[in-house]
Design an enzyme around this catalytic site. Structure first.
Site, PDB file in Angstrom:
ATOM      1  N   ALA A   1       0.187   8.121 -16.015  1.00  0.00           N
ATOM      2  CA  ALA A   1       0.369   7.620 -14.663  1.00  0.00           C
ATOM      3  C   ALA A   1      -0.440   8.502 -13.364  1.00  0.00           C
ATOM      4  O   ALA A   1      -0.182   8.462 -12.116  1.00  0.00           O
ATOM      5  CB  ALA A   1       1.803   7.763 -14.463  1.00  0.00           C
ATOM      6  N   THR A   2      -1.382   9.498 -13.949  1.00  0.00           N
ATOM      7  CA  THR A   2      -2.037  10.177 -13.026  1.00  0.00           C
ATOM      8  C   THR A   2      -3.232   9.334 -12.350  1.00  0.00           C
ATOM      9  O   THR A   2      -3.434   8.185 -13.214  1.00  0.00           O
ATOM     10  CB  THR A   2      -2.724  11.516 -13.468  1.00  0.00           C
ATOM     11  OG1 THR A   2      -3.678  11.011 -14.589  1.00  0.00           O
ATOM     12  CG2 THR A   2      -1.542  12.474 -14.205  1.00  0.00           C
ATOM     13  N   PHE A   3      -3.469   9.467 -11.015  1.00  0.00           N
ATOM     14  CA  PHE A   3      -4.643   8.703 -10.535  1.00  0.00           C
ATOM     15  C   PHE A   3      -5.982   8.708 -11.216  1.00  0.00           C
ATOM     16  O   PHE A   3      -6.258   7.547 -11.515  1.00  0.00           O
ATOM     17  CB  PHE A   3      -4.856   9.710  -9.219  1.00  0.00           C
ATOM     18  CG  PHE A   3      -5.795   8.695  -8.314  1.00  0.00           C
ATOM     19  CD1 PHE A   3      -5.450   7.694  -7.407  1.00  0.00           C
ATOM     20  CD2 PHE A   3      -7.131   9.037  -8.282  1.00  0.00           C
ATOM     21  CE1 PHE A   3      -6.341   6.934  -6.834  1.00  0.00           C
ATOM     22  CE2 PHE A   3      -8.122   8.196  -7.567  1.00  0.00           C
ATOM     23  CZ  PHE A   3      -7.650   7.306  -6.542  1.00  0.00           C
ATOM     24  N   GLN A   4      -6.377   9.632 -11.704  1.00  0.00           N
ATOM     25  CA  GLN A   4      -7.591   9.600 -12.889  1.00  0.00           C
ATOM     26  C   GLN A   4      -7.444   8.767 -13.788  1.00  0.00           C
ATOM     27  O   GLN A   4      -8.281   7.781 -14.101  1.00  0.00           O
ATOM     28  CB  GLN A   4      -8.111  11.095 -13.120  1.00  0.00           C
ATOM     29  CG  GLN A   4      -8.801  11.920 -11.961  1.00  0.00           C
ATOM     30  CD  GLN A   4      -9.683  11.031 -11.071  1.00  0.00           C
ATOM     31  OE1 GLN A   4     -10.405   9.937 -11.796  1.00  0.00           O
ATOM     32  NE2 GLN A   4      -9.885  11.215  -9.881  1.00  0.00           N
TER      33      GLN A   4
ATOM     34  N   LYS B   1       0.822  -1.315   0.043  1.00  0.00           N
ATOM     35  CA  LYS B   1       0.164  -0.194   0.093  1.00  0.00           C
ATOM     36  C   LYS B   1       0.843   1.332   0.156  1.00  0.00           C
ATOM     37  O   LYS B   1       0.407   2.373   0.547  1.00  0.00           O
ATOM     38  CB  LYS B   1      -1.122  -0.112   1.314  1.00  0.00           C
ATOM     39  CG  LYS B   1      -1.751  -1.063   1.417  1.00  0.00           C
ATOM     40  CD  LYS B   1      -2.360  -1.861   0.017  1.00  0.00           C
ATOM     41  CE  LYS B   1      -3.311  -1.201  -0.684  1.00  0.00           C
ATOM     42  NZ  LYS B   1      -3.726  -2.031  -1.956  1.00  0.00           N
ATOM     43  N   SER B   2       2.057   1.176  -0.893  1.00  0.00           N
ATOM     44  CA  SER B   2       2.963   2.252  -0.684  1.00  0.00           C
ATOM     45  C   SER B   2       2.929   2.907  -1.916  1.00  0.00           C
ATOM     46  O   SER B   2       3.868   3.859  -2.293  1.00  0.00           O
ATOM     47  CB  SER B   2       4.172   2.021  -0.133  1.00  0.00           C
ATOM     48  OG  SER B   2       4.290   1.394   1.358  1.00  0.00           O
ATOM     49  N   GLY B   3       2.360   2.471  -2.912  1.00  0.00           N
ATOM     50  CA  GLY B   3       2.448   3.209  -4.082  1.00  0.00           C
ATOM     51  C   GLY B   3       2.927   2.146  -5.294  1.00  0.00           C
ATOM     52  O   GLY B   3       3.571   2.366  -6.274  1.00  0.00           O
TER      53      GLY B   3
ATOM     54  N   HIS C   1       7.047  -7.234  -2.485  1.00  0.00           N
ATOM     55  CA  HIS C   1       7.145  -6.483  -1.110  1.00  0.00           C
ATOM     56  C   HIS C   1       8.301  -7.382  -0.259  1.00  0.00           C
ATOM     57  O   HIS C   1       8.163  -7.027   0.871  1.00  0.00           O
ATOM     58  CB  HIS C   1       5.973  -6.922  -0.558  1.00  0.00           C
ATOM     59  CG  HIS C   1       4.730  -6.288  -1.201  1.00  0.00           C
ATOM     60  ND1 HIS C   1       4.542  -4.939  -1.549  1.00  0.00           N
ATOM     61  CD2 HIS C   1       3.409  -6.526  -1.275  1.00  0.00           C
ATOM     62  CE1 HIS C   1       3.558  -4.578  -1.978  1.00  0.00           C
ATOM     63  NE2 HIS C   1       2.763  -5.787  -2.026  1.00  0.00           N
TER      64      HIS C   1
ATOM     65  N   ILE D   1       1.389  -0.213  -7.312  1.00  0.00           N
ATOM     66  CA  ILE D   1       0.914  -0.180  -8.743  1.00  0.00           C
ATOM     67  C   ILE D   1       1.108   1.034  -9.410  1.00  0.00           C
ATOM     68  O   ILE D   1       1.495   0.926 -10.811  1.00  0.00           O
ATOM     69  CB  ILE D   1      -0.313  -0.512  -8.763  1.00  0.00           C
ATOM     70  CG1 ILE D   1      -1.105  -0.746 -10.099  1.00  0.00           C
ATOM     71  CG2 ILE D   1      -1.467   0.482  -8.091  1.00  0.00           C
ATOM     72  CD1 ILE D   1      -1.959  -1.591 -10.613  1.00  0.00           C
TER      73      ILE D   1
ATOM     74  N   GLY E   1      -6.004   7.806  -3.143  1.00  0.00           N
ATOM     75  CA  GLY E   1      -4.661   8.484  -3.867  1.00  0.00           C
ATOM     76  C   GLY E   1      -4.401   9.710  -3.331  1.00  0.00           C
ATOM     77  O   GLY E   1      -3.967  10.497  -4.047  1.00  0.00           O
TER      78      GLY E   1
ATOM     79  N   SER F   1      -4.852   2.686   4.064  1.00  0.00           N
ATOM     80  CA  SER F   1      -5.167   2.021   2.832  1.00  0.00           C
ATOM     81  C   SER F   1      -5.081   0.458   2.807  1.00  0.00           C
ATOM     82  O   SER F   1      -5.998  -0.032   2.319  1.00  0.00           O
ATOM     83  CB  SER F   1      -3.872   2.448   2.010  1.00  0.00           C
ATOM     84  OG  SER F   1      -3.967   1.844   0.538  1.00  0.00           O
TER      85      SER F   1
HETATM   86  S1  PPS Z   1      -0.442  -3.140  -2.904  1.00  0.00           S
HETATM   87  O1  PPS Z   1      -1.668  -3.724  -2.746  1.00  0.00           O
HETATM   88  O2  PPS Z   1       0.431  -3.123  -1.857  1.00  0.00           O
HETATM   89  O3  PPS Z   1       0.073  -3.303  -4.380  1.00  0.00           O
HETATM   90  O4  PPS Z   1      -0.944  -1.628  -3.066  1.00  0.00           O
HETATM   91  P1  PPS Z   1      -0.241  -0.335  -3.586  1.00  0.00           P
HETATM   92  O5  PPS Z   1      -0.327  -0.017  -5.004  1.00  0.00           O
HETATM   93  O6  PPS Z   1       1.149  -0.215  -2.949  1.00  0.00           O
HETATM   94  O7  PPS Z   1      -0.922   1.017  -3.057  1.00  0.00           O
HETATM   95  C1  PPS Z   1      -2.206   1.109  -3.275  1.00  0.00           C
HETATM   96  C2  PPS Z   1      -2.348   2.840  -2.884  1.00  0.00           C
HETATM   97  O8  PPS Z   1      -1.615   3.604  -3.695  1.00  0.00           O
HETATM   98  C3  PPS Z   1      -2.795   4.454  -4.384  1.00  0.00           C
HETATM   99  N1  PPS Z   1      -2.145   4.759  -5.959  1.00  0.00           N
HETATM  100  C4  PPS Z   1      -2.087   6.149  -6.321  1.00  0.00           C
HETATM  101  N2  PPS Z   1      -2.106   7.317  -5.708  1.00  0.00           N
HETATM  102  C5  PPS Z   1      -1.830   8.365  -6.461  1.00  0.00           C
HETATM  103  N3  PPS Z   1      -1.593   8.435  -7.700  1.00  0.00           N
HETATM  104  C6  PPS Z   1      -1.973   7.193  -8.413  1.00  0.00           C
HETATM  105  N4  PPS Z   1      -1.471   7.083  -9.789  1.00  0.00           N
HETATM  106  C7  PPS Z   1      -1.909   5.737  -7.582  1.00  0.00           C
HETATM  107  N5  PPS Z   1      -1.969   4.812  -7.961  1.00  0.00           N
HETATM  108  C8  PPS Z   1      -2.398   4.045  -6.872  1.00  0.00           C
HETATM  109  C9  PPS Z   1      -4.013   3.902  -4.294  1.00  0.00           C
HETATM  110  O9  PPS Z   1      -5.147   4.614  -4.392  1.00  0.00           O
HETATM  111  C10 PPS Z   1      -3.805   3.170  -2.844  1.00  0.00           C
HETATM  112  O10 PPS Z   1      -3.887   4.247  -1.980  1.00  0.00           O
HETATM  113  P2  PPS Z   1      -5.276   4.479  -1.138  1.00  0.00           P
HETATM  114  O11 PPS Z   1      -4.830   5.352  -0.172  1.00  0.00           O
HETATM  115  O12 PPS Z   1      -5.934   3.510  -0.433  1.00  0.00           O
HETATM  116  O13 PPS Z   1      -5.935   5.308  -2.245  1.00  0.00           O
END
Ligand code: PPS
Length: 292
Positions: free
Chosen positions: A220-223, A46-48, A101, A50, A253, A131
């Protein structure tokens, strides 16, 4: 009641997702043959992950950047310890890019060649906690927990996939000289995506044209990731892994969502344990979007 044993596989002191890996696969990791041009993306859950999988895939694969091929990000940058699609990791063409991980002490020995690059992405652990709480309640392969109070204790005790957050980041940081590794934060990426992609390219010695760089940042933006089925794991979770309810892998995100969930008391408890475990730790954590 905890059903931890049903969901966690403890292998050499570290917790894995039991339902999507096995000891045989984990045992082959240490001697897995590493190539100089492999790249490992390492995170605590859950640290970024994907997000960075998407960025690396866009940087390395023209066909992804230009959408001339329709392959899930998960298959371009697969999880090393969770080979969900049974890909042939040994014979995959170079460059092989893996997400993982793993703690520092369980990665393939060959990564100590110091040629293979490792990118370590970290996030402030209060947002990781929130998250992870939501994700664990959504995905069928993780143990659901009713309250944040209960989840907080599990997280602090490391009774979750990834074990203790503190040990993961400290372990990697303290052994950084054994590897060719760059540390970058989720919050840096959030505040300056373009600058972060440039930093990643520079570390990986990849030069992109301005146009290609724009294409990476845009996709790579969230949306944009949220609406791209290849990038948001929606299909994999819903159709292959299984979900308990409707949910999104790309949930919010943001930086600082923990403020909407933790009580003052829970936050104080977290701060106390954070201070105790992270004494003299030099990497900076950003807890709020408005912080510098
Ligand atoms: S995992 O299951 O460990 O692979 O999860 P991981 O991908 O590490 O973390 C998921 C969180 O990353 C956020 N996320 C993003 N944030 C900002 N911008 C982009 N493009 C983006 N892509 C993924 C995702 O929303 C999860 O965080 P939370 O706080 O739950 O929204």
């Amino acid at each position: 009641m905890d059903n931890t044993d049903e969901y966690l596989l403890n292998f050499k002191g570290y917790n894995f997702e039991k339902l999507i890996t096995d000891v045989e696969h984990l045992e082959m990791m240490e001697d897995f043959e590493i190539r100089d041009d492999d790249v490992f993306l390492v995170t605590y859950p859950k640290s970024g992950t994907i997000w960075t999988q998407q960025i690396l895939s866009l940087i390395y694969f023209d066909s992804h950047r230009n959408s001339t091929e329709n392959i899930e990000t998960m298959d371009r940058v697969p999880f090393f310890e969770y080979n969900i699609h049974n890909l042939d990791y040994v014979n995959m063409p170079s460059p092989r890019i893996f997400a993982s991980h793993l703690p520092y002490y369980l990665v393939p020995k060959g990564l100590k060649n110091k040629k293979t690059k490792i990118l370590y992405i970290y996030r402030n652990p209060k947002d990781v906690l929130i998250s992870f709480f939501h994700f664990s309640n959504w995905v069928a392969t993780l143990e659901a927990t009713e309250t944040i109070e209960h989840y907080l204790e599990k997280f602090l005790d490391g009774k979750v996939v990834g074990s203790r957050w503190f040990d993961h980041i400290r372990g990697w940081y303290e052994h950084r000289h054994d590897f060719s590794i760059m540390f970058l934060s989720y919050e840096d990426m959030k505040k300056d995506l373009r600058g972060s992609v440039l930093k990643i390219c520079s570390f990986l010695e990849k030069e992109l044209s301005e146009e290609d760089l724009d294409a990476v940042v845009r996709q790579a933006t969230f949306q944009n990731m949220k609406s791209d089925p290849r990038a948001n794991y929606g299909n994999i979770i819903n159709k292959e892994i299984g979900a308990r309810s409707n949910g999104y892998f790309l949930r919010k995100g943001t930086i600082g969502d923990w403020k909407h969930h933790l009580t003052v008391k829970q936050n104080e408890r977290f701060d106390m344990i954070f201070k105790k475990n992270m004494k003299n730790f030099p990497l900076k954590f950003v807890w709020d979007m408005n912080e510098d």
